[in-house]
Scaffold this motif. Sequence first.
Motif, PDB file in Angstrom:
ATOM      1  N   LYS A  38       0.837  -1.211   0.000  1.00  0.00           N
ATOM      2  CA  LYS A  38       0.000   0.000   0.000  1.00  0.00           C
ATOM      3  C   LYS A  38       0.868   1.255   0.000  1.00  0.00           C
ATOM      4  CE  LYS A  38      -4.020  -2.032   2.251  1.00  0.00           C
ATOM      5  NZ  LYS A  38      -3.703  -3.214   3.031  1.00  0.00           N
ATOM      6  N   LEU A  39       1.982   1.214   0.715  1.00  0.00           N
ATOM      7  CA  LEU A  39       2.926   2.336   0.720  1.00  0.00           C
ATOM      8  C   LEU A  39       3.480   2.566  -0.682  1.00  0.00           C
ATOM      9  CD1 LEU A  39       4.673   4.487   2.135  1.00  0.00           C
ATOM     10  CD2 LEU A  39       6.303   2.644   2.660  1.00  0.00           C
ATOM     11  N   MET A  40       3.852   1.494  -1.360  1.00  0.00           N
ATOM     12  CA  MET A  40       4.372   1.621  -2.729  1.00  0.00           C
ATOM     13  C   MET A  40       3.304   2.198  -3.661  1.00  0.00           C
ATOM     14  SD  MET A  40       7.455   0.660  -2.565  1.00  0.00           S
ATOM     15  CE  MET A  40       7.637   1.085  -0.857  1.00  0.00           C
ATOM     16  N   LYS A  41       2.085   1.756  -3.505  1.00  0.00           N
ATOM     17  CA  LYS A  41       0.962   2.270  -4.289  1.00  0.00           C
ATOM     18  C   LYS A  41       0.786   3.766  -4.028  1.00  0.00           C
ATOM     19  CE  LYS A  41      -3.184   0.092  -4.617  1.00  0.00           C
ATOM     20  NZ  LYS A  41      -4.523  -0.384  -4.254  1.00  0.00           N
ATOM     21  N   PHE A  42       0.833   4.144  -2.758  1.00  0.00           N
ATOM     22  CA  PHE A  42       0.674   5.545  -2.363  1.00  0.00           C
ATOM     23  C   PHE A  42       1.801   6.402  -2.936  1.00  0.00           C
ATOM     24  CE2 PHE A  42       1.081   9.051   0.726  1.00  0.00           C
ATOM     25  CZ  PHE A  42      -0.212   9.550   0.691  1.00  0.00           C
ATOM     26  N   MET A  43       3.036   5.910  -2.858  1.00  0.00           N
ATOM     27  CA  MET A  43       4.184   6.666  -3.353  1.00  0.00           C
ATOM     28  C   MET A  43       4.163   6.796  -4.876  1.00  0.00           C
ATOM     29  SD  MET A  43       7.097   5.266  -0.731  1.00  0.00           S
ATOM     30  CE  MET A  43       8.445   5.992  -1.612  1.00  0.00           C
ATOM     31  N   ASP A  44       3.578   5.826  -5.561  1.00  0.00           N
ATOM     32  CA  ASP A  44       3.452   5.889  -7.023  1.00  0.00           C
ATOM     33  C   ASP A  44       2.291   6.774  -7.465  1.00  0.00           C
ATOM     34  OD1 ASP A  44       5.597   4.223  -7.366  1.00  0.00           O
ATOM     35  OD2 ASP A  44       4.396   2.399  -7.634  1.00  0.00           O
ATOM     36  N   GLY A  45       1.504   7.255  -6.507  1.00  0.00           N
ATOM     37  CA  GLY A  45       0.359   8.093  -6.844  1.00  0.00           C
ATOM     38  C   GLY A  45      -0.872   7.308  -7.266  1.00  0.00           C
ATOM     39  N   ASP A  51     -12.913   3.964   0.284  1.00  0.00           N
ATOM     40  CA  ASP A  51     -13.165   5.103   1.162  1.00  0.00           C
ATOM     41  C   ASP A  51     -14.280   4.716   2.131  1.00  0.00           C
ATOM     42  OD1 ASP A  51     -13.232   7.634   2.285  1.00  0.00           O
ATOM     43  OD2 ASP A  51     -14.431   8.500   0.667  1.00  0.00           O
ATOM     44  N   PRO A  52     -14.004   3.773   3.027  1.00  0.00           N
ATOM     45  CA  PRO A  52     -15.066   3.197   3.847  1.00  0.00           C
ATOM     46  C   PRO A  52     -15.704   4.141   4.855  1.00  0.00           C
ATOM     47  CG  PRO A  52     -12.942   2.383   4.565  1.00  0.00           C
ATOM     48  CD  PRO A  52     -12.698   3.177   3.323  1.00  0.00           C
ATOM     49  N   ILE A  53     -15.002   5.186   5.264  1.00  0.00           N
ATOM     50  CA  ILE A  53     -15.590   6.077   6.269  1.00  0.00           C
ATOM     51  C   ILE A  53     -15.852   7.475   5.725  1.00  0.00           C
ATOM     52  CG2 ILE A  53     -14.776   4.770   8.262  1.00  0.00           C
ATOM     53  CD1 ILE A  53     -12.483   6.761   8.555  1.00  0.00           C
ATOM     54  N   GLY A  54     -15.741   7.646   4.407  1.00  0.00           N
ATOM     55  CA  GLY A  54     -16.133   8.890   3.764  1.00  0.00           C
ATOM     56  C   GLY A  54     -15.197  10.069   3.957  1.00  0.00           C
ATOM     57  N   ILE A  55     -13.903   9.836   4.105  1.00  0.00           N
ATOM     58  CA  ILE A  55     -12.959  10.954   4.267  1.00  0.00           C
ATOM     59  C   ILE A  55     -12.159  11.211   2.994  1.00  0.00           C
ATOM     60  CG2 ILE A  55     -12.767  10.680   6.769  1.00  0.00           C
ATOM     61  CD1 ILE A  55     -10.064   9.268   6.287  1.00  0.00           C
ATOM     62  N   GLY A  56     -12.453  10.458   1.959  1.00  0.00           N
ATOM     63  CA  GLY A  56     -11.736  10.590   0.695  1.00  0.00           C
ATOM     64  C   GLY A  56     -10.718   9.482   0.524  1.00  0.00           C
ATOM     65  N   VAL A  57     -10.511   9.095  -0.718  1.00  0.00           N
ATOM     66  CA  VAL A  57      -9.589   7.988  -1.012  1.00  0.00           C
ATOM     67  C   VAL A  57      -8.152   8.292  -0.590  1.00  0.00           C
ATOM     68  CG1 VAL A  57      -8.602   6.606  -2.883  1.00  0.00           C
ATOM     69  CG2 VAL A  57     -11.061   7.030  -2.822  1.00  0.00           C
ATOM     70  N   PRO A  58      -7.584   9.455  -0.939  1.00  0.00           N
ATOM     71  CA  PRO A  58      -6.189   9.705  -0.517  1.00  0.00           C
ATOM     72  C   PRO A  58      -6.006   9.671   1.002  1.00  0.00           C
ATOM     73  CG  PRO A  58      -6.836  11.258  -2.222  1.00  0.00           C
ATOM     74  CD  PRO A  58      -8.077  10.536  -1.812  1.00  0.00           C
ATOM     75  N   ALA A  59      -6.948  10.252   1.730  1.00  0.00           N
ATOM     76  CA  ALA A  59      -6.846  10.259   3.195  1.00  0.00           C
ATOM     77  C   ALA A  59      -7.001   8.849   3.756  1.00  0.00           C
ATOM     78  CB  ALA A  59      -7.888  11.191   3.792  1.00  0.00           C
TER      79      ALA A  59
END
Length: 137
Positions: A38-45, A51-59
Amino acid sequence: MIRKLFSSSSWSANATDWASLILRLTFGLLMLSHGIPKLMKFMDGNMEFGDPIGIGVPASLALTVFAEVLCSALLVLGLWTRMALIPLIITMAVAVFIVHISDDLGTMEPALLYLLSYCALFLLGSGKYSIDAILKK
């Protein structure tokens, strides 16, 4: 002899410290195996994530990476153990009670095992084989 071994209070106290170490290493390292991709996915953008709790996908992805990578690493080290467990417990509670709530037990089981193990570790504490114990001295 055997009865004495299993009823000894000193053995029980030492066993609790070993149990905490085993649980910390097992569930910390196993969670890192989920968090690092997940970290690698996040770093690759790559923001493909729920978004299970409705705060937005990036958050949602950032908070999950924080828990599954940083907090898991702290758990393995036994550093700020109870504080590190809070985000892990929250992440697994979301996984169990929101993401997988309508799934069968087989699908929900890994998240439930992590959640309950993290709750047990929160109650146990880091034990004497941890950086927390060294810092207390």
